[in-house]
Design an enzyme around this catalytic site. Structure first.
Site, PDB file in Angstrom:
ATOM      1  N   TYR A   1     -10.132  -0.882  -0.571  1.00 56.88           N
ATOM      2  CA  TYR A   1      -8.974  -1.522  -1.227  1.00 56.88           C
ATOM      3  C   TYR A   1      -8.314  -0.567  -2.234  1.00 56.88           C
ATOM      4  O   TYR A   1      -7.091  -0.400  -2.247  1.00 56.88           O
ATOM      5  CB  TYR A   1      -9.435  -2.821  -1.915  1.00 56.88           C
ATOM      6  CG  TYR A   1      -8.377  -3.459  -2.773  1.00 56.88           C
ATOM      7  CD1 TYR A   1      -7.392  -4.269  -2.217  1.00 56.88           C
ATOM      8  CD2 TYR A   1      -8.344  -3.239  -4.160  1.00 56.88           C
ATOM      9  CE1 TYR A   1      -6.403  -4.842  -3.018  1.00 56.88           C
ATOM     10  CE2 TYR A   1      -7.368  -3.806  -4.958  1.00 56.88           C
ATOM     11  CZ  TYR A   1      -6.399  -4.612  -4.376  1.00 56.88           C
ATOM     12  OH  TYR A   1      -5.419  -5.162  -5.158  1.00 56.88           O
TER      13      TYR A   1
ATOM     14  N   SER B   1       0.525  -2.299  -4.377  1.00 60.03           N
ATOM     15  CA  SER B   1       0.445  -3.498  -3.527  1.00 60.03           C
ATOM     16  C   SER B   1       1.404  -3.514  -2.342  1.00 60.03           C
ATOM     17  O   SER B   1       1.269  -4.360  -1.466  1.00 60.03           O
ATOM     18  CB  SER B   1       0.679  -4.751  -4.358  1.00 60.03           C
ATOM     19  OG  SER B   1      -0.484  -5.008  -5.104  1.00 60.03           O
TER      20      SER B   1
ATOM     21  N   TYR C   1       4.285 -12.452  -6.038  1.00 59.83           N
ATOM     22  CA  TYR C   1       3.333 -13.290  -6.780  1.00 59.83           C
ATOM     23  C   TYR C   1       4.034 -14.501  -7.379  1.00 59.83           C
ATOM     24  O   TYR C   1       4.798 -15.164  -6.690  1.00 59.83           O
ATOM     25  CB  TYR C   1       2.587 -12.461  -7.843  1.00 59.83           C
ATOM     26  CG  TYR C   1       2.206 -11.108  -7.308  1.00 59.83           C
ATOM     27  CD1 TYR C   1       1.256 -11.023  -6.285  1.00 59.83           C
ATOM     28  CD2 TYR C   1       2.823  -9.949  -7.731  1.00 59.83           C
ATOM     29  CE1 TYR C   1       0.938  -9.789  -5.736  1.00 59.83           C
ATOM     30  CE2 TYR C   1       2.494  -8.719  -7.182  1.00 59.83           C
ATOM     31  CZ  TYR C   1       1.556  -8.655  -6.191  1.00 59.83           C
ATOM     32  OH  TYR C   1       1.237  -7.464  -5.648  1.00 59.83           O
TER      33      TYR C   1
ATOM     34  N   LYS D   1      -0.245  -3.477   0.908  1.00 63.60           N
ATOM     35  CA  LYS D   1      -0.857  -4.688   1.483  1.00 63.60           C
ATOM     36  C   LYS D   1      -0.089  -5.157   2.723  1.00 63.60           C
ATOM     37  O   LYS D   1      -0.646  -5.820   3.591  1.00 63.60           O
ATOM     38  CB  LYS D   1      -0.905  -5.805   0.438  1.00 63.60           C
ATOM     39  CG  LYS D   1      -1.847  -5.497  -0.736  1.00 63.60           C
ATOM     40  CD  LYS D   1      -1.689  -6.516  -1.854  1.00 63.60           C
ATOM     41  CE  LYS D   1      -2.607  -6.232  -3.048  1.00 63.60           C
ATOM     42  NZ  LYS D   1      -2.289  -7.083  -4.207  1.00 63.60           N
TER      43      LYS D   1
END
Ligand code: GLN
Length: 308
Positions: free
Chosen positions: A192, A67, A244, A70
């Site tokens: 992705y 991640s 998160y 990202k």
């Protein structure tokens, strides 16, 4: 104050201390290929704005940044679309796990932020609509900002995640049904998974993210990566959403904008001062590297160098 800090000895000391503690947490075995990584690897790299580089442990070992990628995809999309992109993805912390489906229906398919999986998929969709070959464009962007032509995507890891990525497939199809994915969900997911499977060392990670540390950063192509205001906004989203439902905790304990990945990597930075990357594959229950978090908390405490 910062000039007087002996970074290498501080890092050695903290690293030694953390290695003595039990290596707690679970490796991300929901992606079969990631479960093959040695859980005892542990490395940290620090790069200062004036180009000094310090490392300890396995800081030159490549790993799956997951991640953390990202941030790169968001930077690319922001550069291409500007503020127009914020009508399709929000900038609020979600308070939910990275792969949650919960809020999407209530929010009409507009993900809370670009760092949860749903948000990153919408960003991938934007890149597919705006580049000829998104995978190549993404890799080339990463190589340019890192000034390193040797960065690569692990096809093995991307394939491994694709085989078991039922929740991500559900997420992408759900957003499509709510009208916020323009392209074929299969194409978005393929991109992705590949984006998440780019590999870097801690040293390469710190080189890559200097554009968010240094307002005057010029890439190897002689261009700014993005405007100062865009970099400031990405740092803000990293501070509020980078971990998160543990973003508040990271901010509370470490006090830096940052981003984690389920490969066990964390990158964090102090604007105008330094970028730091830590890697240790065992994750806490929120999916963030246990030793990585511990190291960064100890580092900003010991050096008194956080944004607060
Ligand atoms: N590829 C991973 C996933 O979608 C990325 C998650 C992460 O690093 N937090 O599950």
């Amino acid at each position: 104050m910062s000039e007087k800090i002996e970074y290498q000895s501080v890092m050695n000391k903290l690293f030694g201390r953390i290695c003595k503690d039990e290596n707690k947490g679970q490796i991300a075995d929901y992606i079969p290929e990631l479960s093959k990584v040695d859980p005892n690897l542990f490395g940290v790299c620090l790069r200062t704005i004036d180009g000094r580089v310090y490392g300890v442990g396995d800081w030159n070992e490549k790993f799956s940044i997951q991640s953390i990628s990202k941030v790169l995809a968001l930077s690319m999309a922001y550069k291409i679309l500007g503020d127009e992109m914020w009508c399709r993805v929000g900038v609020e912390p979600s308070g939910t796990p990275f792969n949650s489906l919960l809020q999407l229906e209530a929010d009409n398919g507009i993900p809370r932020n670009p760092f949860i999986n749903a948000g990153a998929m919408v960003v991938c969709d934007m890149l597919i609509s705006n580049t000829e070959n998104p995978v190549e464009a993404f890799l080339s962007f990463a190589r340019t900002v890192c000034a390193n032509p040797n960065l690569n995507i692990s096809e093995k890891i991307a394939e491994s995640e694709k085989l078991v990525g039922f929740r991500n497939k559900a997420l992408c199809n759900f957003i499509k049904s709510l009208g916020n994915i323009e392209n074929d969900p299969e194409e978005v997911l393929n991109f992705y998974f590949k984006m998440c499977s780019i590999e870097m060392t801690c040293k390469e990670l710190t080189a890559t993210f200097m554009y968010l540390v240094d307002d005057n950063y010029i890439g190897e192509d002689g261009q700014r990566v993005m405007t100062m205001s865009q970099a400031k906004r990405i740092n803000a989203i990293m501070l509020t959403c980078g971990f998160y439902d543990e973003s508040g905790e990271f901010s509370f304990k470490v006090g830096l904008p940052g981003k984690s990945g389920v490969g066990g990597g964390i990158v964090a930075l102090l604007p105008d001062k330094y970028c730091i990357a830590a890697w240790s594959p065992r994750l806490n229950e929120k999916g963030n590297s246990s030793r990585g978090m511990k190291f960064l908390e100890a580092f900003t405490t010991e050096t008194q160098m956080s944004i607060f």
